[in-house]
Design an enzyme around this catalytic site. Structure first.
Site, PDB file in Angstrom:
ATOM      1  N   CYS A 175       1.026  -1.154   0.045  1.00  0.00           N
ATOM      2  CA  CYS A 175      -0.056  -0.077   0.072  1.00  0.00           C
ATOM      3  C   CYS A 175       1.094   1.260   0.042  1.00  0.00           C
ATOM      4  O   CYS A 175       1.595   1.378   0.805  1.00  0.00           O
ATOM      5  CB  CYS A 175      -1.050  -0.159   1.256  1.00  0.00           C
ATOM      6  N   CYS A 227       0.354   3.388   3.002  1.00  0.00           N
ATOM      7  CA  CYS A 227       1.090   2.882   4.284  1.00  0.00           C
ATOM      8  C   CYS A 227       2.555   3.039   4.192  1.00  0.00           C
ATOM      9  O   CYS A 227       3.337   3.262   5.108  1.00  0.00           O
ATOM     10  CB  CYS A 227       0.805   1.349   4.277  1.00  0.00           C
ATOM     11  N   ASP A 235      -1.175  15.962  -2.373  1.00  0.00           N
ATOM     12  CA  ASP A 235      -0.976  14.979  -3.539  1.00  0.00           C
ATOM     13  C   ASP A 235      -0.249  15.206  -4.601  1.00  0.00           C
ATOM     14  O   ASP A 235       0.206  16.289  -4.907  1.00  0.00           O
ATOM     15  CB  ASP A 235      -2.619  15.297  -4.204  1.00  0.00           C
ATOM     16  N   HIS A 266      -4.453   1.199   8.430  1.00  0.00           N
ATOM     17  CA  HIS A 266      -5.019   0.802   7.047  1.00  0.00           C
ATOM     18  C   HIS A 266      -6.450   0.363   7.149  1.00  0.00           C
ATOM     19  O   HIS A 266      -6.807  -0.567   7.760  1.00  0.00           O
ATOM     20  CB  HIS A 266      -4.006  -0.267   6.398  1.00  0.00           C
ATOM     21  N   ASN A 299     -13.210   9.032  -2.821  1.00  0.00           N
ATOM     22  CA  ASN A 299     -13.476   8.088  -3.756  1.00  0.00           C
ATOM     23  C   ASN A 299     -13.764   6.678  -3.175  1.00  0.00           C
ATOM     24  O   ASN A 299     -12.700   6.148  -2.521  1.00  0.00           O
ATOM     25  CB  ASN A 299     -12.611   8.109  -5.036  1.00  0.00           C
ATOM     26  N   GLY A 328     -13.893   5.762  -8.804  1.00  0.00           N
ATOM     27  CA  GLY A 328     -12.579   6.243  -9.254  1.00  0.00           C
ATOM     28  C   GLY A 328     -11.336   6.236  -8.208  1.00  0.00           C
ATOM     29  O   GLY A 328     -10.071   6.995  -8.168  1.00  0.00           O
ATOM     30  N   HIS A 386      -6.439   2.888   0.171  1.00  0.00           N
ATOM     31  CA  HIS A 386      -6.162   3.123   1.658  1.00  0.00           C
ATOM     32  C   HIS A 386      -7.075   4.243   1.840  1.00  0.00           C
ATOM     33  O   HIS A 386      -6.988   5.544   0.952  1.00  0.00           O
ATOM     34  CB  HIS A 386      -4.655   3.534   1.807  1.00  0.00           C
ATOM     35  N   HIS A 439      -8.894   7.773   2.058  1.00  0.00           N
ATOM     36  CA  HIS A 439      -8.230   8.876   1.989  1.00  0.00           C
ATOM     37  C   HIS A 439      -9.499   9.965   1.552  1.00  0.00           C
ATOM     38  O   HIS A 439     -10.260   9.678   0.763  1.00  0.00           O
ATOM     39  CB  HIS A 439      -7.142   9.175   1.131  1.00  0.00           C
ATOM     40  N   HIS A 442      -9.595  13.864   0.096  1.00  0.00           N
ATOM     41  CA  HIS A 442      -8.997  14.677  -0.678  1.00  0.00           C
ATOM     42  C   HIS A 442      -9.641  16.189  -0.306  1.00  0.00           C
ATOM     43  O   HIS A 442     -10.632  16.267   0.015  1.00  0.00           O
ATOM     44  CB  HIS A 442      -9.353  14.816  -2.217  1.00  0.00           C
TER      45      HIS A 442
HETATM   46  P1  DGP Z   1      -7.968   8.300  -5.558  1.00  0.00           P
HETATM   47  O1  DGP Z   1      -8.191   8.388  -7.091  1.00  0.00           O
HETATM   48  O2  DGP Z   1      -9.109   8.884  -4.774  1.00  0.00           O
HETATM   49  O3  DGP Z   1      -7.904   6.952  -4.977  1.00  0.00           O
HETATM   50  O4  DGP Z   1      -6.795   9.309  -5.065  1.00  0.00           O
HETATM   51  C1  DGP Z   1      -5.246   8.960  -4.910  1.00  0.00           C
HETATM   52  C2  DGP Z   1      -4.745  10.006  -4.976  1.00  0.00           C
HETATM   53  O5  DGP Z   1      -3.475   9.785  -4.387  1.00  0.00           O
HETATM   54  C3  DGP Z   1      -4.299  10.590  -6.476  1.00  0.00           C
HETATM   55  O6  DGP Z   1      -4.845  11.861  -6.439  1.00  0.00           O
HETATM   56  C4  DGP Z   1      -2.745  10.653  -6.497  1.00  0.00           C
HETATM   57  C5  DGP Z   1      -2.437  10.382  -5.215  1.00  0.00           C
HETATM   58  N1  DGP Z   1      -0.941   9.664  -4.929  1.00  0.00           N
HETATM   59  C6  DGP Z   1      -1.018   8.365  -5.589  1.00  0.00           C
HETATM   60  N2  DGP Z   1       0.304   7.889  -5.205  1.00  0.00           N
HETATM   61  C7  DGP Z   1       1.057   9.044  -4.647  1.00  0.00           C
HETATM   62  C8  DGP Z   1       2.207   9.279  -3.774  1.00  0.00           C
HETATM   63  O7  DGP Z   1       3.032   8.290  -3.825  1.00  0.00           O
HETATM   64  N3  DGP Z   1       2.316  10.395  -3.268  1.00  0.00           N
HETATM   65  C9  DGP Z   1       1.441  11.260  -3.039  1.00  0.00           C
HETATM   66  N4  DGP Z   1       1.704  12.529  -2.461  1.00  0.00           N
HETATM   67  N5  DGP Z   1       0.252  11.105  -3.700  1.00  0.00           N
HETATM   68  C10 DGP Z   1      -0.058  10.101  -4.411  1.00  0.00           C
END
Ligand code: DGP
Length: 112
Positions: free
Chosen positions: A3, A6, A29, A45, A85, A91, A96, A98, A100
């Site tokens: 993950c 994680c 992000d 997690h 999401n 989407g 994990h 989260h 936004h």
């Molecule tokens: P979702 O599509 O709702 O699962 O959003 C996942 C978000 O996670 C996406 O906007 C990009 C972000 N993301 C993915 N990998 C990483 C990472 O390694 N570091 C950071 N800071 N954000 C990440």
């Protein structure tokens, strides 16, 4: 378990942290879709909203107490959006839970 969030929580993957306590982490992000785009995650997690239960739900209320603190610190005085999401149709790309935080501009209103 493989993950990415994680990995960020454990410090194995670098991130731009904006808030941290024993149970919650917030970081920018990697692929921002607004001038301010922050992800808020429980350190435990939890896959998605589908896995919120009576044991972990206190983390969600805690996250929603922290979100306005982060928004204020980021200068989002004119408003912002909070999104989570769930699953493929929702989407969700990282499994994990989260939230936004998006802001810093007038966001377009669109649902699907
Ligand atoms: P979702 O599509 O709702 O699962 O959003 C996942 C978000 O996670 C996406 O906007 C990009 C972000 N993301 C993915 N990998 C990483 C990472 O390694 N570091 C950071 N800071 N954000 C990440």
């Amino acid at each position: 378990m493989d993950c990415v969030f994680c990995g960020i929580i454990d410090g194995n993957i670098p991130s731009d942290k904006v808030y941290e306590d024993e149970e919650v982490l917030a970081f920018r992000d990697i692929n921002p879709e607004a001038p301010v785009h922050i992800l808020v995650v429980p350190k435990t997690h939890v896959n998605s909203c589908n896995c919120i239960n009576e044991v972990n739900s206190y983390l969600i209320s805690k996250i929603f107490e922290i979100i306005p603190v982060i928004a204020k610190k980021e200068g989002l005085t004119n408003g912002y959006r909070v999104i989570t999401n769930v699953g493929e149709d929702g989407g969700q790309s990282v499994e994990h839970l989260h939230f936004h935080i998006l802001g810093g501009k007038k966001l377009p209103v669109h649902f699907g």
